[in-house]
Design an enzyme around this catalytic site. Structure first.
Site, mmCIF file in Angstrom:
data_model
loop_
_atom_site.group_PDB
_atom_site.id
_atom_site.type_symbol
_atom_site.label_atom_id
_atom_site.label_comp_id
_atom_site.label_asym_id
_atom_site.label_seq_id
_atom_site.Cartn_x
_atom_site.Cartn_y
_atom_site.Cartn_z
ATOM 1 N N ASP A 52 -9.949 1.335 -4.085
ATOM 2 C CA ASP A 52 -8.951 1.320 -3.007
ATOM 3 C C ASP A 52 -8.117 2.606 -3.071
ATOM 4 O OD1 ASP A 52 -7.112 0.558 -1.073
ATOM 5 O OD2 ASP A 52 -7.098 -1.531 -1.654
ATOM 6 N N GLU A 56 -10.134 -6.296 10.012
ATOM 7 C CA GLU A 56 -10.976 -7.177 9.197
ATOM 8 C C GLU A 56 -10.933 -8.623 9.671
ATOM 9 O OE1 GLU A 56 -8.640 -5.798 5.866
ATOM 10 O OE2 GLU A 56 -10.491 -5.413 4.753
ATOM 11 N N GLU A 89 0.847 -1.204 0.000
ATOM 12 C CA GLU A 89 0.000 0.000 0.000
ATOM 13 C C GLU A 89 0.879 1.249 0.000
ATOM 14 O OE1 GLU A 89 -3.088 0.934 -0.052
ATOM 15 O OE2 GLU A 89 -4.300 -0.844 0.328
#
Ligand code: BGC
Ligand code: BGC
Ligand code: CA
Length: 299
Positions: free
Chosen positions: A204, A121, A18
């Protein structure tokens, strides 16, 4: 017409890559691997990768004007000294939400750090809803909550004229815009500028090009899409060889290369064997557009 070319630049794969950020002065790409708690710096000239392990999930990294970097670690904003691999906390958020972590973040054109949170998550994109928020860390050290009840705070960038802030809350399947005041950093008047199509899956990370068009990485969609936020239309699709494409930024000489991060976490063994490049960092050339230099944190 130049032709679009895609290559992976780092062979080691990330679990969830990321926050790609181009650092001009070192000819390097910075990025993170969230669950591995690592920040990487890939030198495009020597092809060497350096890393920095922090004490919790690291979801975004940015350049600091006074030297070194800043990052979002767990639910903290931190300052990083790359030379001695030390970090210090600047402040923390979501103190009442023990299950939260930061997700994407980026520096605004005035040097403020915008970054949002999400609940941890159970599986990719499966989590308790509305637990996240979007925060802004000002150079003064003050932190403010800008948006509450966010599911997965994700991609963000600013228009070329610094009048619009673009923002993605992934589970809304929408790319949104706010009016943005460069002087105060305030945002207002939220609206959707693009609704994702089914095969594009989850929006995203995102970045803008110099023509004011948005590049959005599609998680589970294996692609980046180029959007015109003024007409709400998709202008281009570039498919990548793996489905969990997570974020993108322009870099390289003249910011004409698009770097794309990806993830391998969440792929079952069968998919992993069919997507051997899952989790790698990709470089796309031949797009014929350029991006802008990242801003640096002014605190
Ligand atoms: C998050 C992942 C999430 C993905 C899809 C990423 O930004 O870090 O944890 O699964 O977005 O929404
Ligand atoms: C800084 C500038 C820098 C620019 C790069 C800004 O945040 O204040 O010094 O040139 O980012 O785009
Ligand atoms: Ca992201």
């Amino acid at each position: 017409m130049s032709s679009v070319k895609i290559e992976s630049v780092v062979l080691d794969s990330t679990r969830c890559g990321e926050s790609p950020v181009w650092e001009e002065k070192s000819n390097s790409l910075l990025y993170v691997d969230i669950p591995s708690k690592k920040i990487f710096r890939w030198n495009s000239l020597t092809k060497q990768v350096q890393d920095f392990t922090v004490d919790s999930t690291v979801s975004s990294v940015a350049i600091r004007q006074s030297g070194g970097y800043v990052a979002t670690v767990g639910t903290r904003f931190c300052a990083l000294n790359w030379e001695d691999r030390s970090s210090s906390d600047l402040c923390s958020v979501d103190k009442d939400k023990k299950n939260n972590r930061f997700n994407d973040g980026k520096i605004d054109p005035a040097g403020r750090y915008f970054a949002g949170t999400m609940a941890e998550e159970i599986a990719p994109a499966v989590l308790e809803r509305h637990q996240g928020a979007l925060y802004v860390l000002f150079p003064s050290g003050n932190v403010e909550k800008y948006v509450d009840h966010v599911d997965i705070s994700n991609g963000l960038d600013w228009s070329m004229d610094h009048k619009i802030f673009y923002y993605i809350d992934s589970l809304s399947y929408s790319v949104d815009a706010f009016d943005y005041d460069l002087h105060t950093g305030k945002i207002a008047n939220r609206r959707s500028v693009y609704k994702m199509e089914k095969e594009e899956h989850i929006p995203d990370g995102m970045c803008i090009d110099t023509e004011g068009k948005l590049w959005v990485a599609c998680y589970n969609g294996g692609r980046v899409i180029r959007l015109d936020p003024e007409t709400g239309t998709r202008l281009q699709t570039v498919k990548l060889p793996t489905e969990k494409t997570t974020s993108c930024c322009f870099g390289g000489k003249d910011y004409s290369e698009l770097y794309v991060t990806s993830a391998r976490d969440g792929l079952d063994p069968d998919k992993l064997s069919r997507q051997p490049e899952a989790g790698r960092i990709f470089k796309i050339t031949g797009l014929g557009v350029k991006g802008v230099a990242p801003h640096a944190f002014a605190g």
